[in-house]
Design a protein around this motif. Structure first.
Motif, PDB file in Angstrom:
ATOM      1  N   ALA A 184       5.505  -4.133   7.737  1.00 38.00           N
ATOM      2  CA  ALA A 184       6.084  -2.933   8.332  1.00 38.00           C
ATOM      3  C   ALA A 184       5.503  -1.731   7.621  1.00 38.00           C
ATOM      4  O   ALA A 184       4.982  -1.848   6.510  1.00 38.00           O
ATOM      5  N   GLN A 185       5.565  -0.578   8.262  1.00 38.02           N
ATOM      6  CA  GLN A 185       5.089   0.651   7.640  1.00 38.02           C
ATOM      7  C   GLN A 185       6.172   1.708   7.758  1.00 38.02           C
ATOM      8  O   GLN A 185       6.729   1.913   8.840  1.00 38.02           O
ATOM      9  N   LEU A 186       6.495   2.339   6.645  1.00 36.53           N
ATOM     10  CA  LEU A 186       7.550   3.340   6.638  1.00 36.53           C
ATOM     11  C   LEU A 186       7.022   4.612   5.992  1.00 36.53           C
ATOM     12  O   LEU A 186       6.116   4.558   5.177  1.00 36.53           O
ATOM     13  N   ALA A 187       7.629   5.725   6.361  1.00 36.17           N
ATOM     14  CA  ALA A 187       7.226   6.984   5.737  1.00 36.17           C
ATOM     15  C   ALA A 187       8.450   7.673   5.171  1.00 36.17           C
ATOM     16  O   ALA A 187       9.501   7.737   5.811  1.00 36.17           O
ATOM     17  N   PHE A 188       8.327   8.146   3.960  1.00 40.10           N
ATOM     18  CA  PHE A 188       9.368   8.956   3.339  1.00 40.10           C
ATOM     19  C   PHE A 188       8.905  10.399   3.457  1.00 40.10           C
ATOM     20  O   PHE A 188       7.862  10.771   2.928  1.00 40.10           O
ATOM     21  N   GLU A 189       9.685  11.200   4.174  1.00 42.03           N
ATOM     22  CA  GLU A 189       9.194  12.541   4.481  1.00 42.03           C
ATOM     23  C   GLU A 189       9.863  13.595   3.630  1.00 42.03           C
ATOM     24  O   GLU A 189      11.082  13.709   3.614  1.00 42.03           O
ATOM     25  N   ILE A 190       9.076  14.345   2.942  1.00 42.59           N
ATOM     26  CA  ILE A 190       9.580  15.454   2.137  1.00 42.59           C
ATOM     27  C   ILE A 190       9.165  16.731   2.857  1.00 42.59           C
ATOM     28  O   ILE A 190       7.970  17.017   2.966  1.00 42.59           O
ATOM     29  N   ASP A 230       0.844  -1.206   0.000  1.00 48.63           N
ATOM     30  CA  ASP A 230       0.000   0.000   0.000  1.00 48.63           C
ATOM     31  C   ASP A 230       0.874   1.250   0.000  1.00 48.63           C
ATOM     32  O   ASP A 230       1.952   1.258   0.597  1.00 48.63           O
ATOM     33  N   ILE A 231       0.415   2.263  -0.705  1.00 46.22           N
ATOM     34  CA  ILE A 231       1.071   3.581  -0.614  1.00 46.22           C
ATOM     35  C   ILE A 231      -0.011   4.595  -0.280  1.00 46.22           C
ATOM     36  O   ILE A 231      -1.114   4.536  -0.823  1.00 46.22           O
ATOM     37  N   GLU A 232       0.351   5.494   0.603  1.00 46.41           N
ATOM     38  CA  GLU A 232      -0.581   6.586   0.865  1.00 46.41           C
ATOM     39  C   GLU A 232       0.211   7.883   0.908  1.00 46.41           C
ATOM     40  O   GLU A 232       1.316   7.924   1.445  1.00 46.41           O
ATOM     41  N   LEU A 233      -0.357   8.919   0.326  1.00 42.34           N
ATOM     42  CA  LEU A 233       0.297  10.221   0.373  1.00 42.34           C
ATOM     43  C   LEU A 233      -0.437  11.072   1.398  1.00 42.34           C
ATOM     44  O   LEU A 233      -1.665  11.120   1.400  1.00 42.34           O
ATOM     45  N   ARG A 234       0.323  11.718   2.260  1.00 43.34           N
ATOM     46  CA  ARG A 234      -0.314  12.521   3.310  1.00 43.34           C
ATOM     47  C   ARG A 234       0.194  13.947   3.273  1.00 43.34           C
ATOM     48  O   ARG A 234       1.353  14.193   2.944  1.00 43.34           O
ATOM     49  N   ASP A 235      -0.683  14.854   3.643  1.00 42.81           N
ATOM     50  CA  ASP A 235      -0.288  16.265   3.657  1.00 42.81           C
ATOM     51  C   ASP A 235       0.248  16.652   5.036  1.00 42.81           C
ATOM     52  O   ASP A 235       0.449  15.802   5.904  1.00 42.81           O
ATOM     53  N   ALA A 236       0.468  17.938   5.208  1.00 44.56           N
ATOM     54  CA  ALA A 236       1.106  18.437   6.421  1.00 44.56           C
ATOM     55  C   ALA A 236       0.351  18.003   7.678  1.00 44.56           C
ATOM     56  O   ALA A 236       0.944  17.707   8.710  1.00 44.56           O
TER      57      ALA A 236
END
Lengths: 258, 395
Positions: free
Chosen positions: B330-336, B266-272
């Motif tokens: 596992a769940q990971l987040a790539f933070e921009i 799964d991929i999810e994009l999240r805002d601020a």
């Protein structure tokens, strides 16, 4: 309306070109067709069947034949014209009646080309021109208005009901026989006993008076025949008025139904 | 009510269409059709109210079937309204259907004359413009051959060139520009901009957010026959993307679940604020959250993250080895921290592998960046000009 004159002339020119493009004889075919018919009918009704008829049978026949051919071709060509030009209608908001009007005009042009033949033919057969011939242009204009009115009706109806063209095609042949084209009702014995049939033929059939009036113009008037002329005038006005009214009601949804 | 040239008014415009398998009515249908089941009419416009002032440029966006083309046809006067009011001032020129109103057997040049005539021009008026039209179309010697030999792109060139040179007060353009090649599209947009500068009102329907962004000051978003947004372009496109975004599934699988040891599920994009989103602003934070699953314990899991532009160009790629082993999920987040991309649509592709870097992509997700005036391209370098020597040194 006036603004769209150029569109009208473009449509007429396009249709003329499309008709004659790629044929060797071009416009001559439109003269050949009635001439062949003329020969065939003269032979059949004038020589073989010996119908009682007016003097100078080929001329008599010719007048009815060209007038009828114009009327028939104008209606048959105008009926599907809106569908054929659906692309234009879906493209811009110009006066839609330009399309059937252009189709009828194209037929008028060929009609006039054939009619020009009538003058030498009249001179050759009768040896003189009747002064009533001067009324011919008026009669042609009236027949044009009558055909245009009918064309507006059938083209608008055909856009909504696609049965109009087949019905029209089927009706044309019986209509042809019911129009005094190759005979003169007053000379046929059958009509002497059936006055009602004759009346319908001559007065209910709106094409008949045009044919009679044109003959009257070519042959020179007999007293009382001006009634045909008046009838033609009224018929043209009624057809044009009715055609305009029907077309106005139909025009709005044209781009949707096409 | 008479509108001044270039002014468009729609008030409570409503129109629906009867849809039937056999479009043509027949006498049989008229006589016996009353008993036949009738499908309900499909509404194309539901009470749309819109006022466009002369010289305004409005982009119209929306899903397929939202009523965009119907609106243009109503404005062009081709399709009448069932209720409501439409009024358009001046000469209206429309570019709606590809090749509509062209005679296939006639040359491009002859068709230019016919098109002019359709809009009420006379011969001299078309003659005045014909060379400019041919020049603009770049059709060269093809202009004198029948257009039945033309490609779709050539038809668009001809159609647009004519429409652009007829001095319209109102120019209505449907999606068809997309058919032309890129160079011609750019030329068209430039031409539209010029028309706008000379005071023509333009209504442009397009799915190309970039095109709308470049020429339109205002955007109307149509959805199911209603105008759901009407306002400035940047906001309008954001609204449109949000509307379309509801149809995006978060993370499409592009590869059948093969017998690979590890994959991105799964991929999810999240805002601020941490909310799932598919539309972002330049410079705002963006978080790409990935869920991983291992079928068997993986010693050295690694992740490849790639961002591509809509044209398929690689904007960014990073390969990261993770601290293994990974045995289940596992769940990971790539933070921009600040998104350095300019307006447009982008794809995120994520791939999980066990050690080797190569491998087919697991999942992709698309996101949009709202356009910002003042910058074009892909990367937001976020610079600004500073005066080293004052501009007005002499004063």
């Amino acid at each position: 309306m006036v603004q769209y004159r150029y569109l009208f002339s473009q449509l007429v020119r396009r249709e003329l070109r499309q008709k004659y493009m790629g044929s060797a004889l071009g416009v001559l075919w439109y003269l050949a067709n009635p001439l062949v018919l003329l020969g065939a009918y003269t032979l059949m009704f004038g020589v073989v069947l010996k119908l009682p008829h007016e003097s100078d049978y080929p001329l008599f026949l010719m007048i009815g034949l060209v007038a009828w051919t114009f009327f028939q071709q104008a209606l048959l060509a105008a009926a599907p014209s809106l569908i054929d030009q659906g692309g234009l209608i879906r493209k811009a908001n110009f006066p839609r009646q330009t399309i059937p009007a252009a189709t009828v005009t194209v037929q008028l042009i060929t009609f006039c080309a054939v009619l020009v033949l009538l003058i030498p033919l009249t001179v050759a057969i009768r040896g003189r021109l009747s002064p009533a011939l001067l009324l011919m242009p008026v009669l042609i204009a009236l027949l044009f208005c009558f055909a245009l009115g009918c064309a507006l009706i059938v083209s608008a109806l055909h856009a909504y009901f696609r049965d109009v063209v087949p019905v029209l095609t089927a009706a044309m042949l019986p209509w042809f026989f019911l129009t005094p084209i190759y005979y003169e009702p007053s000379t046929i014995p059958f009509f002497k006993d059936h006055a009602l049939v004759r009346f319908c033929l001559e007065w209910v059939n709106p094409v008949a008076p045009f044919v009679e009036a044109m003959r009257w113009a070519v042959y020179g008037g007999r007293s009382g025949d001006w009634v045909w002329f008046v009838y033609a005038l009224v018929a043209a006005a009624v057809a044009l008025g009715l055609g305009t009214a029907v077309f106005r009601r139909a025009r709005g949804e044209l781009a949707v139904v096409l | 009510m008479t509108a001044e040239p270039g002014e468009i008014t729609l008030r409570d415009a409503t129109r629906s269409f009867n849809v039937r398998a056999d479009q043509a009515h027949t006498l049989k249908g008229l006589l016996f059709g009353a008993r036949a089941p009738q499908l309900p009419p499909v509404p194309a416009l539901r009470s749309v109210t819109l006022t466009i002032r002369p010289g305004e440029t409005v982009g119209m966006v929306g899903r397929n079937g939202a009523g965009k083309t119907s609106t243009l046809k109503v404005l062009a006067g081709i399709v009448p309204l069932q209720s409501g009011v439409v009024s358009c001032g001046g000469r209206i020129v429309s570019l709606l259907e590809l090749g509509a109103g062209f005679g296939r057997d006639f040359s491009g040049r002859e068709n230019i004359y016919l098109q002019g005539a359709l809009y009420g021009f006379n011969k001299a008026q078309v003659q005045e413009r014909v060379e400019r039209i041919i020049d603009f179309s770049e059709l060269g010697e093809f202009i004198d051959i029948p257009i039945k030999t033309y490609s779709a792109g050539m038809l668009v060139r001809l159609g647009f060139s004519v429409a652009a040179h007829l001095d319209a007060d109102i120019l209505l353009i449907d999606e068809i520009l997309a058919v032309g090649d890129e160079a011609f599209q750019r030329k068209c947009l430039r031409c539209i901009s010029e028309r706008i500068a000379s005071g023509t009102t333009v209504v442009l329907v397009s799915h190309d957010a970039g095109a709308i962004e470049r020429v339109c000051q205002r955007v109307v978003v149509l959805d199911a026959g209603r105008a759901v947004f009407d306002g400035p372009t940047a906001e309008g496109l954001l609204h449109y993307h949000r509307l379309m975004g509801t149809e995006h599934s978060a993370g499409e699988s592009v590869r059948p679940a093969a017998d690979r040891a590890i994959e991105v599920i799964d991929i999810e994009l999240r805002d601020a604020a941490g909310r799932a989103s598919s539309v972002f602003q330049s410079g705002a934070p963006l978080q790409i959250v990935a869920a991983l699953r291992a079928r068997a314990p993986v010693e050295r899991p690694s992740l490849t993250l790639e961002v591509r532009s809509q044209a398929g160009e690689r904007v960014f790629l990073t390969f990261t080895e993770l601290d293994g082993p990974l045995s289940s999920t596992a769940q990971l987040a790539f933070e921009i921290p600040a998104l350095a991309l300019l307006g447009g649509d982008y794809d995120v592709a994520l791939t999980a592998t066990d050690g080797e870097q190569a491998g087919p992509v697991d999942r992709t997700v698309r996101f949009s960046v709202a356009h910002q005036p003042g910058a074009e391209g892909i990367v937001d370098l976020r610079g600004s000009w500073r005066e080293l020597e004052p501009l007005r040194a002499g004063l």
